[in-house]
Design an enzyme around this catalytic site. Structure first.
Site, PDB file in Angstrom:
ATOM      1  N   LYS A  54     -23.280 -70.118  18.616  1.00 22.27           N
ATOM      2  CA  LYS A  54     -24.718 -70.105  18.338  1.00 22.27           C
ATOM      3  C   LYS A  54     -25.219 -71.512  18.035  1.00 22.27           C
ATOM      4  O   LYS A  54     -26.247 -71.951  18.564  1.00 22.27           O
ATOM      5  CB  LYS A  54     -25.030 -69.171  17.162  1.00 22.27           C
ATOM      6  CG  LYS A  54     -24.937 -67.698  17.503  1.00 22.27           C
ATOM      7  CD  LYS A  54     -25.216 -66.848  16.269  1.00 22.27           C
ATOM      8  CE  LYS A  54     -25.160 -65.372  16.593  1.00 22.27           C
ATOM      9  NZ  LYS A  54     -25.459 -64.537  15.410  1.00 22.27           N
ATOM     10  N   SER A  70     -24.711 -68.948  12.329  1.00 16.44           N
ATOM     11  CA  SER A  70     -23.970 -68.060  11.449  1.00 16.44           C
ATOM     12  C   SER A  70     -23.819 -66.696  12.098  1.00 16.44           C
ATOM     13  O   SER A  70     -24.687 -66.268  12.864  1.00 16.44           O
ATOM     14  CB  SER A  70     -24.687 -67.927  10.093  1.00 16.44           C
ATOM     15  OG  SER A  70     -23.876 -67.245   9.161  1.00 16.44           O
ATOM     16  N   ASP A  71     -22.718 -66.050  11.806  1.00 16.34           N
ATOM     17  CA  ASP A  71     -22.517 -64.688  12.303  1.00 16.34           C
ATOM     18  C   ASP A  71     -21.613 -63.948  11.326  1.00 16.34           C
ATOM     19  O   ASP A  71     -20.793 -64.568  10.635  1.00 16.34           O
ATOM     20  CB  ASP A  71     -21.901 -64.685  13.696  1.00 16.34           C
ATOM     21  CG  ASP A  71     -22.122 -63.347  14.384  1.00 16.34           C
ATOM     22  OD1 ASP A  71     -23.174 -63.197  15.037  1.00 16.34           O
ATOM     23  OD2 ASP A  71     -21.276 -62.443  14.252  1.00 16.34           O
ATOM     24  N   GLN A  72     -21.777 -62.646  11.288  1.00 11.94           N
ATOM     25  CA  GLN A  72     -21.051 -61.841  10.315  1.00 11.94           C
ATOM     26  C   GLN A  72     -20.386 -60.657  10.992  1.00 11.94           C
ATOM     27  O   GLN A  72     -20.966 -60.020  11.870  1.00 11.94           O
ATOM     28  CB  GLN A  72     -22.016 -61.332   9.251  1.00 11.94           C
ATOM     29  CG  GLN A  72     -21.356 -60.587   8.118  1.00 11.94           C
ATOM     30  CD  GLN A  72     -22.383 -60.160   7.088  1.00 11.94           C
ATOM     31  OE1 GLN A  72     -23.170 -59.260   7.342  1.00 11.94           O
ATOM     32  NE2 GLN A  72     -22.381 -60.819   5.939  1.00 11.94           N
ATOM     33  N   GLY A 110     -19.140 -66.258   9.369  1.00  2.85           N
ATOM     34  CA  GLY A 110     -18.913 -67.572   9.940  1.00  2.85           C
ATOM     35  C   GLY A 110     -20.131 -68.455   9.770  1.00  2.85           C
ATOM     36  O   GLY A 110     -21.268 -68.001   9.898  1.00  2.85           O
TER      37      GLY A 110
END
Length: 197
Positions: A54, A70-72, A110
């Protein structure tokens, strides 16, 4: 070289609200990436890759900007290979919460911050866990009806009524659970001499 702007590589309203807490100027650009799993067998690996991608796709377009991705990924304790996604429907949200009742749900979030002009890249994964109390079907149905957590991994909003579903929460930074680890992000922003506070 100081970045000329900050870009949040996200379309998430929750991440925008978290960024707003910092009181700094930024803008949002939604990255167009495939968020499906690519043979990752641990939630950390998937969240790290997606956060990096991203940020990277936007950083390549805006090399002088400091770009935040960011990623979850959610998963049940002892099963980091079984990813829990966004329910998207009312029935799926109820089913997710039924499966989580009385159990511990883990979150790998992340964070990737990139500044292409200076070849800066920092990517990490932060963790947070929530332990659900025993939940009746009536409680779950009332919760889903009231809060509509259809676009939230795990089918709850901890910043809202979702807090009523838990016995305990564990982690260093509650914003990790919300999808953007602000303590880590602030440390990186200070490296670039952004004043916080």
């Amino acid at each position: 070289m100081r970045p000329n702007e900050i870009i949040l590589a996200s379309s998430s309203q929750t991440r925008r609200e978290l960024m707003d807490r910092l009181g700094i100027n930024y803008r949002c650009i939604s990255p167009d990436i495939d968020e499906s799993c690519q043979n990752e067998n641990h939630a950390d690996d998937l969240s790290r890759r997606l956060a990096f991608e991203k940020a990277n796709i936007v950083a390549k377009q805006f090399p002088n900007a400091l770009v935040i991705g960011s990623d979850q990924v959610a998963w049940r304790k002892h099963a980091p290979q079984d990813f829990i996604g966004k329910p998207l429907t009312h029935d799926a949200a109820i089913a997710q919460l039924q499966q989580s009742a009385g159990k511990t749900l883990c979150f790998s979030t992340g964070l990737s911050v990139q500044h292409a002009a200076s070849n800066f890249e920092r990517t990490c994964v932060e963790h947070y866990t929530v332990s659900f109390r025993a939940l009746s079907l009536a409680e779950i149905e009332r919760y889903v009806q009231k809060e509509q957590p259809l676009h939230c991994a795990g089918s709850f909003k901890c910043e809202g009524l979702g807090i009523s579903l838990f016995e305990a929460m564990h982690g260093n930074d509650q914003t990790t659970l919300m999808g953007l680890p602000l303590i880590q992000l602030c440390a990186i922003l200070r490296q670039f001499e952004f004043e916080l506070p």
